[in-house]
Write a protein that holds these residues in place. Structure first.
Motif, PDB file in Angstrom:
ATOM      1  N   PRO A 242      29.831  31.226  52.570  1.00  0.00           N
ATOM      2  CA  PRO A 242      28.927  30.697  51.546  1.00  0.00           C
ATOM      3  C   PRO A 242      27.638  31.502  51.430  1.00  0.00           C
ATOM      4  O   PRO A 242      26.939  31.757  52.415  1.00  0.00           O
ATOM      5  CB  PRO A 242      28.648  29.268  52.042  1.00  0.00           C
ATOM      6  N   LEU A 243      27.316  31.903  50.200  1.00  0.00           N
ATOM      7  CA  LEU A 243      26.091  32.606  49.866  1.00  0.00           C
ATOM      8  C   LEU A 243      25.351  31.789  48.812  1.00  0.00           C
ATOM      9  O   LEU A 243      25.977  31.185  47.938  1.00  0.00           O
ATOM     10  CB  LEU A 243      26.389  34.006  49.342  1.00  0.00           C
ATOM     11  N   LEU A 244      24.024  31.791  48.866  1.00  0.00           N
ATOM     12  CA  LEU A 244      23.251  30.888  48.022  1.00  0.00           C
ATOM     13  C   LEU A 244      22.362  31.573  47.000  1.00  0.00           C
ATOM     14  O   LEU A 244      21.878  30.940  46.075  1.00  0.00           O
ATOM     15  CB  LEU A 244      22.388  29.959  48.899  1.00  0.00           C
ATOM     16  N   ASP A 245      22.148  32.875  47.131  1.00  0.00           N
ATOM     17  CA  ASP A 245      21.328  33.560  46.137  1.00  0.00           C
ATOM     18  C   ASP A 245      21.610  35.047  46.196  1.00  0.00           C
ATOM     19  O   ASP A 245      22.049  35.585  47.233  1.00  0.00           O
ATOM     20  CB  ASP A 245      19.840  33.292  46.394  1.00  0.00           C
ATOM     21  N   VAL A 246      21.346  35.733  45.077  1.00  0.00           N
ATOM     22  CA  VAL A 246      21.533  37.173  44.992  1.00  0.00           C
ATOM     23  C   VAL A 246      20.513  37.728  44.016  1.00  0.00           C
ATOM     24  O   VAL A 246      20.137  37.059  43.038  1.00  0.00           O
ATOM     25  CB  VAL A 246      22.974  37.523  44.542  1.00  0.00           C
ATOM     26  N   THR A 247      20.040  38.940  44.271  1.00  0.00           N
ATOM     27  CA  THR A 247      19.062  39.563  43.383  1.00  0.00           C
ATOM     28  C   THR A 247      19.215  41.077  43.433  1.00  0.00           C
ATOM     29  O   THR A 247      19.947  41.623  44.273  1.00  0.00           O
ATOM     30  CB  THR A 247      17.633  39.157  43.786  1.00  0.00           C
TER      31      THR A 247
ATOM     32  N   GLY B 237      20.782  40.958  27.034  1.00  0.00           N
ATOM     33  CA  GLY B 237      19.610  40.090  26.971  1.00  0.00           C
ATOM     34  C   GLY B 237      19.940  38.640  26.685  1.00  0.00           C
ATOM     35  O   GLY B 237      19.026  37.851  26.404  1.00  0.00           O
ATOM     36  N   ASN B 238      21.221  38.259  26.757  1.00  0.00           N
ATOM     37  CA  ASN B 238      21.608  36.866  26.554  1.00  0.00           C
ATOM     38  C   ASN B 238      21.619  36.125  27.888  1.00  0.00           C
ATOM     39  O   ASN B 238      21.958  36.696  28.929  1.00  0.00           O
ATOM     40  CB  ASN B 238      22.999  36.775  25.922  1.00  0.00           C
ATOM     41  N   TYR B 239      21.275  34.846  27.840  1.00  0.00           N
ATOM     42  CA  TYR B 239      21.306  34.028  29.042  1.00  0.00           C
ATOM     43  C   TYR B 239      22.744  33.693  29.417  1.00  0.00           C
ATOM     44  O   TYR B 239      23.545  33.282  28.580  1.00  0.00           O
ATOM     45  CB  TYR B 239      20.531  32.720  28.831  1.00  0.00           C
ATOM     46  N   ARG B 240      23.050  33.855  30.686  1.00  0.00           N
ATOM     47  CA  ARG B 240      24.318  33.406  31.244  1.00  0.00           C
ATOM     48  C   ARG B 240      23.991  32.334  32.280  1.00  0.00           C
ATOM     49  O   ARG B 240      23.253  32.580  33.238  1.00  0.00           O
ATOM     50  CB  ARG B 240      25.060  34.553  31.914  1.00  0.00           C
ATOM     51  N   LEU B 241      24.540  31.130  32.089  1.00  0.00           N
ATOM     52  CA  LEU B 241      24.289  30.025  32.989  1.00  0.00           C
ATOM     53  C   LEU B 241      25.594  29.618  33.666  1.00  0.00           C
ATOM     54  O   LEU B 241      26.671  29.681  33.053  1.00  0.00           O
ATOM     55  CB  LEU B 241      23.694  28.830  32.238  1.00  0.00           C
ATOM     56  N   PHE B 242      25.498  29.183  34.932  1.00  0.00           N
ATOM     57  CA  PHE B 242      26.679  28.883  35.731  1.00  0.00           C
ATOM     58  C   PHE B 242      26.544  27.508  36.363  1.00  0.00           C
ATOM     59  O   PHE B 242      25.454  27.086  36.753  1.00  0.00           O
ATOM     60  CB  PHE B 242      26.867  29.949  36.811  1.00  0.00           C
ATOM     61  N   THR B 243      27.683  26.824  36.481  1.00  0.00           N
ATOM     62  CA  THR B 243      27.678  25.465  37.008  1.00  0.00           C
ATOM     63  C   THR B 243      28.166  25.426  38.454  1.00  0.00           C
ATOM     64  O   THR B 243      28.730  26.391  38.974  1.00  0.00           O
ATOM     65  CB  THR B 243      28.573  24.536  36.173  1.00  0.00           C
ATOM     66  N   GLN B 244      27.976  24.248  39.072  1.00  0.00           N
ATOM     67  CA  GLN B 244      28.429  24.067  40.443  1.00  0.00           C
ATOM     68  C   GLN B 244      29.952  24.055  40.540  1.00  0.00           C
ATOM     69  O   GLN B 244      30.506  24.145  41.644  1.00  0.00           O
ATOM     70  CB  GLN B 244      27.859  22.780  41.030  1.00  0.00           C
TER      71      GLN B 244
ATOM     72  N   SER C 218      35.028  29.802  40.543  1.00  0.00           N
ATOM     73  CA  SER C 218      34.666  29.111  41.774  1.00  0.00           C
ATOM     74  C   SER C 218      33.182  28.760  41.713  1.00  0.00           C
ATOM     75  O   SER C 218      32.429  29.345  40.925  1.00  0.00           O
ATOM     76  CB  SER C 218      34.957  29.988  43.000  1.00  0.00           C
ATOM     77  N   PRO C 219      32.732  27.787  42.510  1.00  0.00           N
ATOM     78  CA  PRO C 219      31.336  27.330  42.448  1.00  0.00           C
ATOM     79  C   PRO C 219      30.340  28.483  42.570  1.00  0.00           C
ATOM     80  O   PRO C 219      30.524  29.406  43.371  1.00  0.00           O
ATOM     81  CB  PRO C 219      31.235  26.373  43.640  1.00  0.00           C
ATOM     82  N   VAL C 220      29.277  28.401  41.762  1.00  0.00           N
ATOM     83  CA  VAL C 220      28.266  29.465  41.726  1.00  0.00           C
ATOM     84  C   VAL C 220      26.906  28.902  42.133  1.00  0.00           C
ATOM     85  O   VAL C 220      26.464  27.883  41.615  1.00  0.00           O
ATOM     86  CB  VAL C 220      28.172  30.083  40.312  1.00  0.00           C
TER      87      VAL C 220
ATOM     88  N   VAL D  78      27.148  39.784  39.131  1.00  0.00           N
ATOM     89  CA  VAL D  78      27.565  39.482  40.494  1.00  0.00           C
ATOM     90  C   VAL D  78      27.210  38.033  40.780  1.00  0.00           C
ATOM     91  O   VAL D  78      26.051  37.628  40.614  1.00  0.00           O
ATOM     92  CB  VAL D  78      26.910  40.428  41.511  1.00  0.00           C
ATOM     93  N   LEU D  79      28.224  37.256  41.178  1.00  0.00           N
ATOM     94  CA  LEU D  79      28.057  35.830  41.422  1.00  0.00           C
ATOM     95  C   LEU D  79      28.255  35.541  42.902  1.00  0.00           C
ATOM     96  O   LEU D  79      29.110  36.151  43.555  1.00  0.00           O
ATOM     97  CB  LEU D  79      29.072  35.027  40.601  1.00  0.00           C
ATOM     98  N   VAL D  80      27.462  34.600  43.438  1.00  0.00           N
ATOM     99  CA  VAL D  80      27.636  34.169  44.817  1.00  0.00           C
ATOM    100  C   VAL D  80      27.753  32.652  44.851  1.00  0.00           C
ATOM    101  O   VAL D  80      27.227  31.947  43.982  1.00  0.00           O
ATOM    102  CB  VAL D  80      26.488  34.649  45.721  1.00  0.00           C
ATOM    103  N   GLY D  81      28.443  32.161  45.857  1.00  0.00           N
ATOM    104  CA  GLY D  81      28.622  30.721  45.990  1.00  0.00           C
ATOM    105  C   GLY D  81      29.380  30.378  47.248  1.00  0.00           C
ATOM    106  O   GLY D  81      29.345  31.126  48.235  1.00  0.00           O
ATOM    107  N   SER D  82      30.116  29.281  47.215  1.00  0.00           N
ATOM    108  CA  SER D  82      30.785  28.773  48.413  1.00  0.00           C
ATOM    109  C   SER D  82      31.888  29.702  48.912  1.00  0.00           C
ATOM    110  O   SER D  82      32.294  29.616  50.079  1.00  0.00           O
ATOM    111  CB  SER D  82      31.371  27.393  48.135  1.00  0.00           C
ATOM    112  N   ARG D  83      32.390  30.581  48.037  1.00  0.00           N
ATOM    113  CA  ARG D  83      33.441  31.507  48.447  1.00  0.00           C
ATOM    114  C   ARG D  83      32.934  32.930  48.584  1.00  0.00           C
ATOM    115  O   ARG D  83      33.716  33.894  48.546  1.00  0.00           O
ATOM    116  CB  ARG D  83      34.594  31.447  47.450  1.00  0.00           C
TER     117      ARG D  83
END
Length: 357
Positions: free
Chosen positions: A46-51, A300-307, A330-332, A344-349
């Motif tokens: 599990p990872l919780l943030d990325v930058t 420049g468009n917003y990309r939003l991700f759910t749990q 998978s959860p983000v 690049v997405l991070v989450g429970s996996r």
């Protein structure tokens, strides 16, 4: 109901408590004194943030794991980290200097683009910082009833120990930055983390609500919190002032660009303001699922991700967020734009790269 990040932290905390209970019988070492262990599975943990740190990506997560990638998230290396506390957020104002925060009030700093880290602060010190700072203000201004209350808050933190999570971090440059967390916990540094000043008296948050995230839109600095709390930095008053929003549920984050801000959170609620937070319009996510991460794509468009891992795209001029199909949903918990334009997405996996059109 807790946010995705809080829920996963609670689950991880329970696991760590069991491990620590076992460790006590064999020589217990506090996670604040135990370096993160190298793990071949760290990329899938599990990872919780990325930058972004220049061209590099840096991700943070459970048990002090910090990973970095120089090929847009295809391969990751594990950083040297002096603690095993779960880490919740990361900020790099430049390509080399960065900060990460997490459980137990921990604040970490890197000066080599995230390859190695040192501890600047932890929850064993924060309570004493509050007692000293607000005690001095109380002595200088004994008629102000606010200072003794904040001294008491610091004493409570000292007595309870290092168990208060920091949930957000943001730095303007290599010197000026903030960390925020539970129960209105907020500190500011002006010297790159060598010294920290408690800022609890500088927020319009009389209920002591949790501060979930802090982010800049390029022309304004916002803090998102629970129960509809949204704060905005006012340079004139040197204060985080409350912004009225049409929603009383929790906000998990803010994102924006000059002249515009989006606040997102519980049950798919997203609101946009183009006048500095004076007026808000709702964006329709079409899903009653909490939004836990956001980033701007290469256009420049917003990309939003759910749990639950859904990806939503905001197009200028539209109030309807578009649901976009993606492979391997998978959860983000965190998202960032890589140097090659991919997400690049991070989450429970763990971490994964995603090509977008």
């Amino acid at each position: 109901m807790c946010s995705y990040k809080k829920c996963i932290l609670l689950a991880l905390g329970a696991t760590l408590a069991l491990l620590q209970g076992f460790a006590q019988a064999t020589g217990y070492v506090d996670v604040l004194d135990l370096p993160a262990q190298d793990s071949a599975m760290a990329q899938r943990s599990p990872l919780l943030d990325v930058t972004r740190a220049g061209q590099r990506l840096v991700a943070v997560g459970q048990r002090g794991h910090i990973l970095y990638s120089d090929d847009a998230g295809k391969q990751w290396q594990q950083a040297a980290v002096p603690v095993s506390s779960d880490l919740t957020a990361v900020s790099f104002p430049s390509a080399t200097h960065g900060w990460a925060v997490g459980n137990d009030g921990v604040v970490l700093n890197s000066i080599d683009a995230g390859a190695t880290w040192s501890k600047q602060l932890d929850g064993r010190q924060i309570g004493a910082l509050l007692v000293k700072h607000y005690g001095e203000l109380a002595s200088a201004d004994p008629a102000n009833e606010q200072w003794p209350l904040l001294v008491s808050e610091g004493q409570r933190l000292v007595e309870e120990g290092a168990d208060k999570p920091l949930l957000g971090v943001w730095f303007a440059n290599d010197k000026l930055g903030y960390v925020v967390g539970v129960f209105n916990l907020i500190l500011r540094t002006e010297d790159g983390g060598q010294h920290w000043t408690p800022f609890e008296d500088r927020t319009d948050n009389p209920q002591g609500l949790h501060l979930e995230a802090i982010a800049s839109t390029g022309d304004a600095l916002y803090i998102a919190g629970e129960q509809g709390l949204l704060l905005k930095w006012d340079e004139t008053s040197q204060h985080f002032t409350a912004v009225q929003t049409p929603y009383q549920g929790s906000f998990f984050g803010v994102i924006g660009k000059p002249g515009e801000v989006l606040a997102y959170g519980l049950r798919g609620h997203v609101f946009r303001s183009v006048d500095g937070g004076k007026n808000w319009s709702a964006l329709n996510a079409g899903l009653p699922v909490s939004i836990t991460a956001a980033t701007l794509d290469a256009n420049g468009n917003y990309r939003l991700f759910t749990q639950a891992g859904h990806m939503l795209v905001e197009h200028p001029g539209s109030t309807q967020l578009q649901l976009v199909a993606q492979p391997g949903q998978s959860p983000v918990a965190g998202a960032a734009l890589a140097a090659d334009g991919s997400l690049v997405l991070v989450g429970s996996r763990g971490a994964r790269a995603l090509r977008v059109e």
